[in-house]
Design an enzyme around this catalytic site. Structure first.
Site, short mmCIF file in Angstrom:
data_model
loop_
_atom_site.label_atom_id
_atom_site.label_comp_id
_atom_site.label_asym_id
_atom_site.label_seq_id
_atom_site.Cartn_x
_atom_site.Cartn_y
_atom_site.Cartn_z
N ALA A 1 0.81 -1.23 0.00
CA ALA A 1 0.00 0.00 0.00
C ALA A 1 0.84 1.27 0.00
O ALA A 1 0.29 2.37 -0.05
CB ALA A 1 -0.92 -0.01 1.23
N VAL B 1 5.00 -9.70 2.88
CA VAL B 1 4.12 -10.80 2.45
C VAL B 1 4.87 -12.11 2.25
O VAL B 1 4.28 -13.18 2.34
CB VAL B 1 3.32 -10.44 1.17
CG1 VAL B 1 2.39 -9.27 1.41
CG2 VAL B 1 4.24 -10.19 -0.02
N ASN C 1 5.11 -13.44 -21.01
CA ASN C 1 5.66 -12.19 -21.53
C ASN C 1 7.17 -12.32 -21.59
O ASN C 1 7.79 -12.80 -20.63
CB ASN C 1 5.25 -11.03 -20.61
CG ASN C 1 5.42 -9.68 -21.28
OD1 ASN C 1 5.46 -9.58 -22.51
ND2 ASN C 1 5.53 -8.65 -20.48
N TYR D 1 7.84 -13.74 -13.23
CA TYR D 1 6.65 -12.93 -12.95
C TYR D 1 5.39 -13.57 -13.55
O TYR D 1 4.34 -13.66 -12.90
CB TYR D 1 6.89 -11.55 -13.55
CG TYR D 1 5.87 -10.47 -13.25
CD1 TYR D 1 5.86 -9.82 -12.01
CD2 TYR D 1 4.95 -10.07 -14.21
CE1 TYR D 1 4.95 -8.80 -11.76
CE2 TYR D 1 4.04 -9.05 -13.96
CZ TYR D 1 4.06 -8.41 -12.73
OH TYR D 1 3.15 -7.41 -12.48
N ALA D 2 5.49 -14.04 -14.79
CA ALA D 2 4.33 -14.67 -15.45
C ALA D 2 3.92 -15.94 -14.71
O ALA D 2 2.72 -16.20 -14.50
CB ALA D 2 4.66 -14.98 -16.91
P1 NAI Z 1 5.21 -0.64 -7.20
O1 NAI Z 1 6.56 -1.22 -7.33
O2 NAI Z 1 5.01 0.78 -7.59
O3 NAI Z 1 4.69 -0.82 -5.68
C1 NAI Z 1 4.76 -2.06 -5.04
C2 NAI Z 1 4.59 -1.87 -3.53
O4 NAI Z 1 4.69 -3.19 -2.94
C3 NAI Z 1 5.69 -1.02 -2.90
O5 NAI Z 1 5.13 -0.11 -1.97
C4 NAI Z 1 6.58 -2.05 -2.20
O6 NAI Z 1 7.24 -1.55 -1.03
C5 NAI Z 1 5.57 -3.12 -1.84
N1 NAI Z 1 6.20 -4.42 -1.61
C6 NAI Z 1 7.20 -4.99 -2.32
N2 NAI Z 1 7.55 -6.16 -1.77
C7 NAI Z 1 6.75 -6.35 -0.69
C8 NAI Z 1 6.64 -7.35 0.29
N3 NAI Z 1 7.47 -8.42 0.28
N4 NAI Z 1 5.70 -7.24 1.25
C9 NAI Z 1 4.90 -6.16 1.28
N5 NAI Z 1 4.96 -5.15 0.40
C10 NAI Z 1 5.88 -5.25 -0.57
O7 NAI Z 1 4.24 -1.61 -8.02
P2 NAI Z 1 2.82 -1.34 -8.72
O8 NAI Z 1 3.05 -1.01 -10.12
O9 NAI Z 1 2.01 -0.44 -7.86
O10 NAI Z 1 2.21 -2.83 -8.69
C11 NAI Z 1 1.29 -3.26 -7.69
C12 NAI Z 1 0.79 -4.64 -8.08
O11 NAI Z 1 0.16 -4.59 -9.36
C13 NAI Z 1 1.89 -5.69 -8.20
O12 NAI Z 1 1.40 -6.93 -7.74
C14 NAI Z 1 2.15 -5.76 -9.68
O13 NAI Z 1 2.69 -6.99 -10.07
C15 NAI Z 1 0.75 -5.55 -10.21
N6 NAI Z 1 0.70 -5.08 -11.60
C16 NAI Z 1 1.20 -3.85 -11.95
C17 NAI Z 1 1.10 -3.41 -13.25
C18 NAI Z 1 1.59 -2.08 -13.69
O14 NAI Z 1 1.45 -1.78 -14.89
N7 NAI Z 1 2.11 -1.23 -12.80
C19 NAI Z 1 0.48 -4.25 -14.30
C20 NAI Z 1 -0.01 -5.51 -13.82
C21 NAI Z 1 0.10 -5.89 -12.51
#
Ligand code: NAI
Length: 243
Positions: free
Chosen positions: A14, A61, A145, A151-152
């Protein structure tokens, strides 16, 4: 809405990006937010942006002990968690033939095992209460991908987990659904090289990235009473990337 009636939503990852967008959307709808992130400072900023009544929670997580501890704390403090959003995720892209064991493992640990640990803790709590909503953030990449074998595989696994949990929890009044975002403007996608970024945009009929609030709106739907008879479904939020 009185405090007694107020629903609580726990969102992982978050601290920024889509996770923060989901928190903002749900907070506007009246949920009390537990903003959970491995980066406590970032989660604290999210909770502060949301305003009074919302809380930050440190939660990794990929560490099941950390997940169970955070859930115990959250339930002790707030009594109930009505909605859990598995949003935390990372990427470590590389062609499969160059991918290291570490790149493979860490993505599986966070993006797949992390969803399992959080869902298991949520399932224990929600089964007892005979209600709840789980929303899992997968990805358009689940179908495969280039450069994203880890990741996929994890994101496809999230869909299998979603369908299984939906079956297991249906009689307990808990719905489990998934969202596959396409290309959303966050720090994760801003790190992509310009030519690949453009190639991704070219695949999207709407010709633009989405915003975190677009994913937030889909989460809010699955969490709402309007979606009470919908479980085990996958919603794509991606400007039409599959048509
Ligand atoms: P982001 O990298 O901007 O943010 C991810 C957040 O997750 C960060 O605040 C980080 O500290 C937190 N995080 C990382 N590892 C963690 C852990 N072990 N435990 C708890 N928190 C953790 O990523 P974004 O773009 O906001 O992505 C969010 C979700 O959406 C991810 O699951 C990503 O795979 C998915 N997603 C994102 C897309 C995109 O275009 N940005 C497309 C498809 C899926």
């Amino acid at each position: 809405m009185t405090d007694v009636e107020q629903k609580t939503a726990l969102v992982t990852g978050a601290g920024r990006g889509i996770g923060r967008g989901i928190c903002e959307t749900l907070a506007k709808k009246g949920y009390r937010i537990l903003a959970a992130d491995v980066d406590l400072d970032a989660a604290t900023t999210t909770a502060a942006v949301l305003g009074e009544g919302h809380r930050a929670l440190e939660l990794n997580v990929s560490d099941s002990a950390s997940v169970d501890r955070a859930f115990e704390e959250a339930v002790a403090r707030f009594g109930h968690i009505d909605v859990v959003v598995n949003n935390a995720g990372i990427n470590r892209d590389a062609m499969a033939h160059k991918m290291t064991d570490e790149q493979w493992q860490i993505v599986l640990d966070v993006d797949l095992s992390g969803v399992f640990y959080v869902s298991r803790a949520a399932a224990r709590h929600m089964r007892e209460r005979k209600s709840g909503r789980l929303v899992n953030i997968s990805s358009a990449s689940w179908e495969g991908n280039v450069g994203q074998a880890n990741y996929a595989a994890a994101k496809a696994g999230v869909l299998g987990l979603t369908f299984t949990l939906a079956r297991e929890l249906a009689r307990a009044g808990v719905t489990v659904n998934a969202i596959c975002p396409g290309f959303i403007d966050t720090e994760m996608t801003r790190g992509i090289p310009a030519d690949i970024h453009q190639a991704q945009l070219d695949k999207i009929p709407m010709g633009r990235t989405g915003a975190p609030s677009d994913v937030g709106a889909a989460v809010a739907f699955f969490a709402s009473d309007d979606a009470s008879y919908i479980t085990g479904q996958v919603l794509e939020v991606g400007g039409g990337y599959r048509i």
